[in-house]
Design a protein around this motif. Structure first.
Motif, PDB file in Angstrom:
ATOM      1  N   ASN A  67      33.350  17.829  49.140  1.00 38.33           N
ATOM      2  CA  ASN A  67      33.616  17.823  50.575  1.00 38.33           C
ATOM      3  C   ASN A  67      35.082  17.458  50.831  1.00 38.33           C
ATOM      4  OD1 ASN A  67      33.794  17.118  53.356  1.00 38.33           O
ATOM      5  ND2 ASN A  67      31.587  16.857  53.416  1.00 38.33           N
ATOM      6  N   ASP A  68      35.898  18.473  51.140  1.00 39.96           N
ATOM      7  CA  ASP A  68      37.333  18.261  51.351  1.00 39.96           C
ATOM      8  C   ASP A  68      37.632  17.407  52.577  1.00 39.96           C
ATOM      9  OD1 ASP A  68      37.935  19.773  49.110  1.00 39.96           O
ATOM     10  OD2 ASP A  68      38.321  21.606  50.242  1.00 39.96           O
ATOM     11  N   MET A  69      36.893  17.617  53.653  1.00 34.46           N
ATOM     12  CA  MET A  69      37.157  16.866  54.885  1.00 34.46           C
ATOM     13  C   MET A  69      36.977  15.364  54.653  1.00 34.46           C
ATOM     14  SD  MET A  69      38.207  16.597  57.902  1.00 34.46           S
ATOM     15  CE  MET A  69      38.445  18.297  58.326  1.00 34.46           C
ATOM     16  N   VAL A  70      35.967  14.991  53.896  1.00 36.06           N
ATOM     17  CA  VAL A  70      35.744  13.571  53.605  1.00 36.06           C
ATOM     18  C   VAL A  70      36.928  13.014  52.816  1.00 36.06           C
ATOM     19  CG1 VAL A  70      34.279  11.935  52.373  1.00 36.06           C
ATOM     20  CG2 VAL A  70      33.246  13.752  53.697  1.00 36.06           C
ATOM     21  N   ARG A  71      37.414  13.780  51.851  1.00 38.42           N
ATOM     22  CA  ARG A  71      38.556  13.324  51.063  1.00 38.42           C
ATOM     23  C   ARG A  71      39.804  13.157  51.939  1.00 38.42           C
ATOM     24  NH1 ARG A  71      37.373  13.148  45.911  1.00 38.42           N
ATOM     25  NH2 ARG A  71      35.842  14.519  44.998  1.00 38.42           N
ATOM     26  N   LEU A  72      39.998  14.078  52.862  1.00 42.12           N
ATOM     27  CA  LEU A  72      41.159  13.978  53.755  1.00 42.12           C
ATOM     28  C   LEU A  72      41.060  12.747  54.649  1.00 42.12           C
ATOM     29  CD1 LEU A  72      41.617  17.722  54.781  1.00 42.12           C
ATOM     30  CD2 LEU A  72      42.994  16.413  53.152  1.00 42.12           C
ATOM     31  N   LEU A  73      39.891  12.517  55.218  1.00 42.22           N
ATOM     32  CA  LEU A  73      39.716  11.355  56.092  1.00 42.22           C
ATOM     33  C   LEU A  73      39.820  10.055  55.309  1.00 42.22           C
ATOM     34  CD1 LEU A  73      36.853  12.707  58.374  1.00 42.22           C
ATOM     35  CD2 LEU A  73      39.260  12.380  58.991  1.00 42.22           C
ATOM     36  N   LEU A  74      39.234  10.025  54.117  1.00 40.02           N
ATOM     37  CA  LEU A  74      39.348   8.829  53.278  1.00 40.02           C
ATOM     38  C   LEU A  74      40.808   8.598  52.899  1.00 40.02           C
ATOM     39  CD1 LEU A  74      38.129   6.486  51.719  1.00 40.02           C
ATOM     40  CD2 LEU A  74      37.625   8.078  49.848  1.00 40.02           C
ATOM     41  N   GLY A  75      41.527   9.672  52.599  1.00 41.57           N
ATOM     42  CA  GLY A  75      42.952   9.540  52.303  1.00 41.57           C
ATOM     43  C   GLY A  75      43.726   8.976  53.475  1.00 41.57           C
ATOM     44  N   ASP A  76      43.380   9.414  54.691  1.00 40.33           N
ATOM     45  CA  ASP A  76      44.034   8.872  55.893  1.00 40.33           C
ATOM     46  C   ASP A  76      43.796   7.374  56.005  1.00 40.33           C
ATOM     47  OD1 ASP A  76      44.931  11.409  56.612  1.00 40.33           O
ATOM     48  OD2 ASP A  76      43.321  11.751  58.065  1.00 40.33           O
ATOM     49  N   ILE A  77      42.567   6.961  55.764  1.00 39.18           N
ATOM     50  CA  ILE A  77      42.225   5.535  55.842  1.00 39.18           C
ATOM     51  C   ILE A  77      43.024   4.748  54.801  1.00 39.18           C
ATOM     52  CG2 ILE A  77      40.392   3.836  55.428  1.00 39.18           C
ATOM     53  CD1 ILE A  77      38.429   5.923  56.645  1.00 39.18           C
ATOM     54  N   LEU A  78      43.025   5.250  53.576  1.00 40.61           N
ATOM     55  CA  LEU A  78      43.738   4.547  52.501  1.00 40.61           C
ATOM     56  C   LEU A  78      45.234   4.478  52.790  1.00 40.61           C
ATOM     57  CD1 LEU A  78      41.801   6.035  49.467  1.00 40.61           C
ATOM     58  CD2 LEU A  78      41.577   3.737  50.439  1.00 40.61           C
ATOM     59  N   GLN A  80      46.620   4.367  55.741  1.00 44.41           N
ATOM     60  CA  GLN A  80      46.781   3.349  56.786  1.00 44.41           C
ATOM     61  C   GLN A  80      46.686   1.939  56.207  1.00 44.41           C
ATOM     62  OE1 GLN A  80      43.872   4.165  59.810  1.00 44.41           O
ATOM     63  NE2 GLN A  80      44.977   5.946  60.589  1.00 44.41           N
ATOM     64  N   LYS A  81      45.857   1.792  55.175  1.00 43.58           N
ATOM     65  CA  LYS A  81      45.687   0.478  54.550  1.00 43.58           C
ATOM     66  C   LYS A  81      46.794   0.153  53.552  1.00 43.58           C
ATOM     67  CE  LYS A  81      41.605  -0.668  53.109  1.00 43.58           C
ATOM     68  NZ  LYS A  81      40.296  -0.643  52.446  1.00 43.58           N
ATOM     69  N   GLY A  82      47.709   1.101  53.356  1.00 41.29           N
ATOM     70  CA  GLY A  82      48.791   0.875  52.414  1.00 41.29           C
ATOM     71  C   GLY A  82      48.460   1.240  50.985  1.00 41.29           C
ATOM     72  N   GLN A  83      47.311   1.850  50.767  1.00 45.68           N
ATOM     73  CA  GLN A  83      46.928   2.294  49.429  1.00 45.68           C
ATOM     74  C   GLN A  83      47.411   3.743  49.253  1.00 45.68           C
ATOM     75  OE1 GLN A  83      42.794   0.882  50.354  1.00 45.68           O
ATOM     76  NE2 GLN A  83      42.824   0.337  48.170  1.00 45.68           N
ATOM     77  N   VAL A  84      48.728   3.866  49.276  1.00 47.95           N
ATOM     78  CA  VAL A  84      49.376   5.174  49.342  1.00 47.95           C
ATOM     79  C   VAL A  84      49.113   6.003  48.082  1.00 47.95           C
ATOM     80  CG1 VAL A  84      51.596   6.331  49.613  1.00 47.95           C
ATOM     81  CG2 VAL A  84      51.106   4.256  50.905  1.00 47.95           C
ATOM     82  N   ALA A  85      49.164   5.376  46.924  1.00 50.19           N
ATOM     83  CA  ALA A  85      48.967   6.129  45.677  1.00 50.19           C
ATOM     84  C   ALA A  85      47.575   6.763  45.635  1.00 50.19           C
ATOM     85  CB  ALA A  85      49.176   5.217  44.469  1.00 50.19           C
ATOM     86  N   GLU A  86      46.571   6.014  46.064  1.00 48.73           N
ATOM     87  CA  GLU A  86      45.205   6.542  46.060  1.00 48.73           C
ATOM     88  C   GLU A  86      45.045   7.645  47.109  1.00 48.73           C
ATOM     89  OE1 GLU A  86      40.544   5.040  46.035  1.00 48.73           O
ATOM     90  OE2 GLU A  86      42.134   3.550  46.280  1.00 48.73           O
ATOM     91  N   ALA A  87      45.672   7.450  48.266  1.00 47.84           N
ATOM     92  CA  ALA A  87      45.631   8.480  49.316  1.00 47.84           C
ATOM     93  C   ALA A  87      46.304   9.750  48.819  1.00 47.84           C
ATOM     94  CB  ALA A  87      46.316   7.975  50.580  1.00 47.84           C
ATOM     95  N   LYS A  88      47.453   9.594  48.211  1.00 46.02           N
ATOM     96  CA  LYS A  88      48.203  10.736  47.675  1.00 46.02           C
ATOM     97  C   LYS A  88      47.362  11.483  46.640  1.00 46.02           C
ATOM     98  CE  LYS A  88      52.856  11.549  45.810  1.00 46.02           C
ATOM     99  NZ  LYS A  88      54.085  10.858  45.358  1.00 46.02           N
ATOM    100  N   GLN A 114      57.227   9.425  54.008  1.00 46.35           N
ATOM    101  CA  GLN A 114      57.233   7.964  54.040  1.00 46.35           C
ATOM    102  C   GLN A 114      57.934   7.409  52.805  1.00 46.35           C
ATOM    103  OE1 GLN A 114      53.150   6.669  54.301  1.00 46.35           O
ATOM    104  NE2 GLN A 114      52.801   7.697  56.249  1.00 46.35           N
ATOM    105  N   GLN A 115      57.786   8.113  51.694  1.00 40.81           N
ATOM    106  CA  GLN A 115      58.404   7.680  50.436  1.00 40.81           C
ATOM    107  C   GLN A 115      59.824   8.226  50.278  1.00 40.81           C
ATOM    108  OE1 GLN A 115      55.434   9.135  47.637  1.00 40.81           O
ATOM    109  NE2 GLN A 115      54.367   7.178  47.667  1.00 40.81           N
ATOM    110  N   GLU A 116      60.332   8.846  51.345  1.00 40.47           N
ATOM    111  CA  GLU A 116      61.681   9.415  51.374  1.00 40.47           C
ATOM    112  C   GLU A 116      61.914  10.440  50.274  1.00 40.47           C
ATOM    113  OE1 GLU A 116      64.525   6.227  51.635  1.00 40.47           O
ATOM    114  OE2 GLU A 116      63.611   5.453  53.484  1.00 40.47           O
TER     115      GLU A 116
END
Length: 156
Positions: A67-78, A80-88, A114-116
């Motif tokens: 489910n791609d949409m779930v992965r995208l939304l979970l990535g957005d949450i991560l 926002q929480k600063g878990q950028v590597a996992e979101a990426k 964000q990572q310039e």
């Protein structure tokens, strides 16, 4: 002897039907559970209850990893929480599994900005713009194009 063969055929046919129905029932229940969890996650996400939305989305992924949409939304949450590597990583997974999904490129570009990492971000934005144009989403493609123009002006 002919009657025995007929009984064996009947047993095999009945067994195949029962197994088929069992598989169909299992898949139906799995789909229903996934759908209900997904909707619960969406509701939590919209209510900005990101902690619980994350838990629910992870459950959905455990049940249905495609489910791609779930992965995208979970990535957005991560993100926002600063878990950028996992979101990426999640956004890259979506790109790998669904290379025609412009939203994954847009979200990855956002993290790269964000990572310039402007060059990589720009490449992802170009890809997203091209996909949006191919998918007949001219308004979204225009917004991406404007962002690309601003990035180009900034880099010069």
């Amino acid at each position: 002897m002919l009657e025995t063969f007929s009984n064996s055929s009947d047993i095999i046919a009945i067994s195949v039907v029962i197994i088929g129905l069992a598989i169909l029932g299992y898949l139906s229940i799995k789909t229903l559970i996934t759908s209900n969890l997904f909707q619960k996650g969406i509701n939590l996400y919209q209510a900005k209850d990101f902690e619980n939305a994350e838990i629910v989305f992870r459950k959905v992924i455990a049940i249905n990893s495609t489910n791609d949409m779930v992965r995208l939304l979970l990535g957005d949450i991560l993100n926002q929480k600063g878990q950028v590597a996992e979101a990426k990583a999640l956004f890259c997974e979506v790109i790998d599994s669904s290379p025609k999904n412009p939203d994954a490129y847009l979200r990855l570009a956002n993290i790269l900005m964000q990572q310039e990492q402007e060059v990589e971000a720009k490449a992802n934005l170009v890809q997203a713009k091209e996909l949006l144009q191919k998918q007949r989403q001219p308004e979204r493609a225009k917004k991406v194009s404007l962002l690309l123009d601003k990035m180009t002006a900034k880099l010069q």
